[in-house]
Design an enzyme around this catalytic site. Structure first.
Site: not given
Length: 260
Positions: A18-20, A139, A152
């Site tokens: 993913g983003i990581g 986010s 979240y």
């Protein structure tokens, strides 16, 4: 643009996908020694294979940083870093009346305490040396509340407060602490979620429908590519971004309409 990251050691939590993964790729491309972190050896090995590039300095780290034991493992194996990217985080689509105490606690432990524990150790070393970078991956939900997952939203808002508070500790040093606020990003998990919501549509059409119904305020009108977030984070980690400190940096395609 050379970001002057050669010989810097960077830890990117949850960087096996993913983003990581793309944050790790961007840092490695700039010459940083990057710690690739995941919960299983197979995931970490796979990520390192995907990140292979000439001259890349990639170090495997198997640790679940969503737990206290996992953080202890990380610190014991990697006692010092120049760059800490707190990317680890999970989300669950679960309405407020369905979220029990365990759901809230799980997201708090993973989304908040992982970054707190790691920053408590690594930021201290950075301050002692007078230089370093800490980045929290928050986010857009931090400022644009998601009613389908209030727990979240709460953790992502809290990350902004923590990031700003830690930045106040860096005064008169070359250490910075910032938060990045991505919008909907084309990861495997999000694509699966979108397809589950619109099972009758082809993937491209499902994404367009998702943006139209769920992010109608987006100016770019599309999902963000993970590498776009990776490039922004790499810049923030560089000397070029020395004046950016205590900031909440929007990288959400313009879906947040407020000026501040």
């Amino acid at each position: 643009m050379d970001l002057n990251l050669k010989n810097k050691t960077a830890l990117v939590t949850a960087s096996s996908g993913g983003i990581g993964l793309e944050i790790a790729r961007a840092l490695a491309a700039e010459g940083a020694r990057v710690i690739i972190n995941g919960r299983t050896q197979s995931n970490v090995n796979s990520a390192i294979e995907r990140l292979a590039m000439p001259g890349a300095n990639l170090v495997p780290l198997v640790a679940d940083n969503g737990t206290e034991v996992g953080v202890e493992t990380t610190i014991s194996q990697v006692p010092e870093v120049d760059i800490l990217v707190n990317n680890l985080g999970i989300y669950e689509v679960e309405g407020f009346f369905d979220e029990d105490d365990a759901s809230w606690q799980r997201l708090f432990d993973i989304n908040i305490m992982s970054g707190v524990r790691l920053a408590r150790h690594y930021l201290k070393g950075m301050l002692d040396r007078g230089q370093g970078r800490v980045v929290f991956i928050s986010s857009e939900s931090a400022v644009m509340a998601a009613p389908e997952m209030p727990h979240y939203t709460a953790t992502k808002t809290m990350q902004l407060g923590i990031s700003r508070a830690l930045a106040e500790l860096t005064k008169d040093t070359e250490v910075t602490v910032n938060a990045v606020l991505p919008g909907p990003t084309r990861t495997d998990n999000l694509q699966k979620f979108i397809q589950d919501v619109f099972p009758e549509l082809e993937p491209d059409e499902a994404e367009k429908q998702f943006m139209a119904e769920n992010r109608s305020s987006s100016i770019i009108g599309r999902l963000i590519e993970p590498q776009e977030i990776g490039n922004i984070v790499a810049f923030i980690c560089s000397e070029r971004a020395a004046i950016m400190n205590g900031a909440s940096i929007r990288a959400e395609g313009g879906s947040i309409r407020s000026v501040f």
